[in-house]
Write an enzyme that holds these catalytic residues in place. Structure first.
Site, PDB file in Angstrom:
ATOM      1  N   ASP A 166       0.845  -0.980   0.018  1.00 40.95           N
ATOM      2  CA  ASP A 166       0.026  -0.043   0.081  1.00 40.95           C
ATOM      3  C   ASP A 166       1.011   1.289   0.048  1.00 40.95           C
ATOM      4  O   ASP A 166       1.921   1.223   0.503  1.00 40.95           O
ATOM      5  CB  ASP A 166      -0.744   0.057   1.373  1.00 40.95           C
ATOM      6  N   ARG A 210      -1.278   9.113 -10.045  1.00 38.18           N
ATOM      7  CA  ARG A 210      -1.134   7.989  -9.107  1.00 38.18           C
ATOM      8  C   ARG A 210      -0.669   6.847 -10.093  1.00 38.18           C
ATOM      9  O   ARG A 210       0.162   5.857  -9.190  1.00 38.18           O
ATOM     10  CB  ARG A 210      -2.603   7.467  -8.671  1.00 38.18           C
ATOM     11  N   HIS A 252       1.985   3.316  -8.978  1.00 32.87           N
ATOM     12  CA  HIS A 252       1.769   1.989  -9.276  1.00 32.87           C
ATOM     13  C   HIS A 252       3.127   1.455 -10.004  1.00 32.87           C
ATOM     14  O   HIS A 252       3.776   0.377  -9.860  1.00 32.87           O
ATOM     15  CB  HIS A 252       0.505   1.810 -10.212  1.00 32.87           C
ATOM     16  N   TRP A 271     -12.133  -2.039  -7.570  1.00 36.36           N
ATOM     17  CA  TRP A 271     -12.980  -1.841  -8.614  1.00 36.36           C
ATOM     18  C   TRP A 271     -13.431  -0.414  -8.489  1.00 36.36           C
ATOM     19  O   TRP A 271     -13.943   0.361  -9.626  1.00 36.36           O
ATOM     20  CB  TRP A 271     -13.866  -2.765  -9.175  1.00 36.36           C
ATOM     21  N   LEU A 309      10.998 -20.479  -4.540  1.00 37.63           N
ATOM     22  CA  LEU A 309       9.816 -19.544  -3.954  1.00 37.63           C
ATOM     23  C   LEU A 309       8.466 -19.843  -4.677  1.00 37.63           C
ATOM     24  O   LEU A 309       8.447 -19.551  -5.797  1.00 37.63           O
ATOM     25  CB  LEU A 309      10.183 -18.128  -4.244  1.00 37.63           C
ATOM     26  N   ARG A 312      -4.945  -1.658   9.025  1.00 37.05           N
ATOM     27  CA  ARG A 312      -5.910  -2.780   8.803  1.00 37.05           C
ATOM     28  C   ARG A 312      -5.578  -4.010   7.864  1.00 37.05           C
ATOM     29  O   ARG A 312      -4.776  -3.668   7.067  1.00 37.05           O
ATOM     30  CB  ARG A 312      -7.074  -1.871   8.254  1.00 37.05           C
TER      31      ARG A 312
HETATM   32  C1  IPE Z   1      -5.362  -2.592  -0.191  1.00 41.02           C
HETATM   33  O1  IPE Z   1      -5.107  -1.314  -0.328  1.00 41.02           O
HETATM   34  C2  IPE Z   1      -5.349  -3.388  -1.400  1.00 41.02           C
HETATM   35  C3  IPE Z   1      -4.083  -3.345  -2.027  1.00 41.02           C
HETATM   36  C4  IPE Z   1      -2.830  -3.151  -1.661  1.00 41.02           C
HETATM   37  C5  IPE Z   1      -4.090  -4.082  -3.332  1.00 41.02           C
HETATM   38  P1  IPE Z   1      -6.385  -0.157  -0.380  1.00 41.02           P
HETATM   39  O2  IPE Z   1      -5.670   1.168  -0.461  1.00 41.02           O
HETATM   40  O3  IPE Z   1      -7.202  -0.777  -1.198  1.00 41.02           O
HETATM   41  O4  IPE Z   1      -6.855  -0.259   1.164  1.00 41.02           O
HETATM   42  P2  IPE Z   1      -8.027   0.573   1.866  1.00 41.02           P
HETATM   43  O5  IPE Z   1      -9.019   1.047   0.866  1.00 41.02           O
HETATM   44  O6  IPE Z   1      -7.107   1.870   2.239  1.00 41.02           O
HETATM   45  O7  IPE Z   1      -8.502  -0.199   2.932  1.00 41.02           O
HETATM   46  C1  IPE Z   2      -1.754   0.123  -3.165  1.00 42.27           C
HETATM   47  O1  IPE Z   2      -1.464   1.336  -3.406  1.00 42.27           O
HETATM   48  C2  IPE Z   2      -2.068  -0.424  -4.683  1.00 42.27           C
HETATM   49  C3  IPE Z   2      -3.405  -0.638  -4.940  1.00 42.27           C
HETATM   50  C4  IPE Z   2      -4.530  -0.367  -4.031  1.00 42.27           C
HETATM   51  C5  IPE Z   2      -3.797  -1.146  -6.207  1.00 42.27           C
HETATM   52  P1  IPE Z   2      -2.794   2.530  -3.400  1.00 42.27           P
HETATM   53  O2  IPE Z   2      -3.084   2.917  -4.623  1.00 42.27           O
HETATM   54  O3  IPE Z   2      -3.720   2.265  -2.237  1.00 42.27           O
HETATM   55  O4  IPE Z   2      -1.926   3.844  -2.687  1.00 42.27           O
HETATM   56  P2  IPE Z   2      -2.668   4.977  -1.604  1.00 42.27           P
HETATM   57  O5  IPE Z   2      -3.198   4.017  -0.418  1.00 42.27           O
HETATM   58  O6  IPE Z   2      -3.709   5.624  -2.174  1.00 42.27           O
HETATM   59  O7  IPE Z   2      -1.250   5.890  -1.065  1.00 42.27           O
HETATM   60 MG    MG Z   3      -4.337   2.432  -0.555  1.00 43.88          MG
END
Ligand code: IPE
Ligand code: IPE
Ligand code: MG
Length: 240
Positions: A17, A30, A34, A66, A128, A191
């Site tokens: 995350d 954003r 990624h 999604w 792995l 979380r």
């Molecule tokens: C969890 O991150 C999902 C992934 C890292 C793929 P999110 O950014 O989606 O989680 P929330 O919405 O903060 O709980």
């Molecule tokens: C996690 O990074 C990757 C995915 C959920 C796909 P985020 O895109 O959730 O990044 P933040 O949490 O918004 O910084």
């Molecule tokens: Mg996130």
């Protein structure tokens, strides 16, 4: 040289995350975050295999993701396709077996065939086991397991009394793999966000503020050292 680890987790699970925040901090869109996240992943997979971890599961896209803007979702899936096409040869070379876990619906045909190709190409690898959770939800996984169990009972292959905790494990996407010992979530949010709900019941949690693209092998080393120093009791009183 660094001290060897006193103990190594058999299975490491990572909620990758913080990609969005990483990009936003730099005034970038954003998806750039990624892309930087994919770069970080490459090193973490390599190090996991080098230090002898058996299973690495990373959360790449949740069933809830999604709900993000369509262009961000599209960018994540394009990156996933690019990753599979580019990386598989190197994974196979390092004996890494890749599996995509999660629901296969709503994925486009190009991605589906890249997934199948990658899984087939690395199926013989003995190093792995690398699970990429894509369109994954812990609750969806439990629903899928419940359906499969109900079908098995209906067909007389199983009686309800035979169902125990091991049976349920065998019906999850991670069937045959040990439960995560260490669960890392980068980005500081405390979380689970629907990740490996059944499997993580006794995982040690490690939640650095570091955003995923900044999670270097040094940061991973710190996580592994933190794990090595933990006392795991599993409800008992003696540390294991
Ligand atoms: C969890 O991150 C999902 C992934 C890292 C793929 P999110 O950014 O989606 O989680 P929330 O919405 O903060 O709980
Ligand atoms: C996690 O990074 C990757 C995915 C959920 C796909 P985020 O895109 O959730 O990044 P933040 O949490 O918004 O910084
Ligand atoms: Mg996130």
């Amino acid at each position: 040289m660094k001290e060897p680890y006193e103990k190594i987790p058999r299975h490491v699970a990572i909620i990758m995350d913080g990609n969005g925040r990483w990009a936003q901090k730099r005034g970038l869109p954003r998806p750039v975050g990624h892309r930087a996240g994919v770069e970080a992943l490459r090193d973490i997979v390599r190090m996991s295999s080098d230090v002898g971890i058996e299973v690495l599961t990373v959360y790449a896209f949740s069933t809830e993701n999604w709900s993000r803007p369509q262009d961000e979702v599209g960018a994540i899936f394009r990156l996933m396709l690019e990753y599979l096409n580019r990386e598989v040869a190197a994974l196979v070379e390092n004996q890494v077996r890749i599996r995509i876990i999660g629901r296969r619906d709503h994925l486009n045909d190009t991605l589906l065939s890249a997934i199948e190709k990658a899984e087939t190409a690395s199926a013989h690898c003995k190093g792995l086991a690398f699970n990429v959770a894509l369109n994954y939800g812990g609750r969806a996984e439990l629903v899928d397991a419940a359906r499969a169990l109900a079908r098995a009972v209906q067909q007389g292959e199983l009686s309800p009394e035979m169902i125990d905790e091991q049976t349920i494990s065998r019906y999850l996407y991670t069937a045959g793999q040990p439960d995560p010992d260490l669960l890392i979530r980068t980005g500081g949010d405390q979380r689970l966000s629907n990740f490996l709900l059944y499997q993580s019941s006794y995982a040690e949690l490690y939640i650095p503020d570091t955003l995923w693209p900044d999670f270097t092998p040094e940061a991973y080393d710190k996580a592994l050292r933190s794990y090595a120093a933990r006392q795991r009791r599993f409800g008992g009183i003696k540390p294991r």
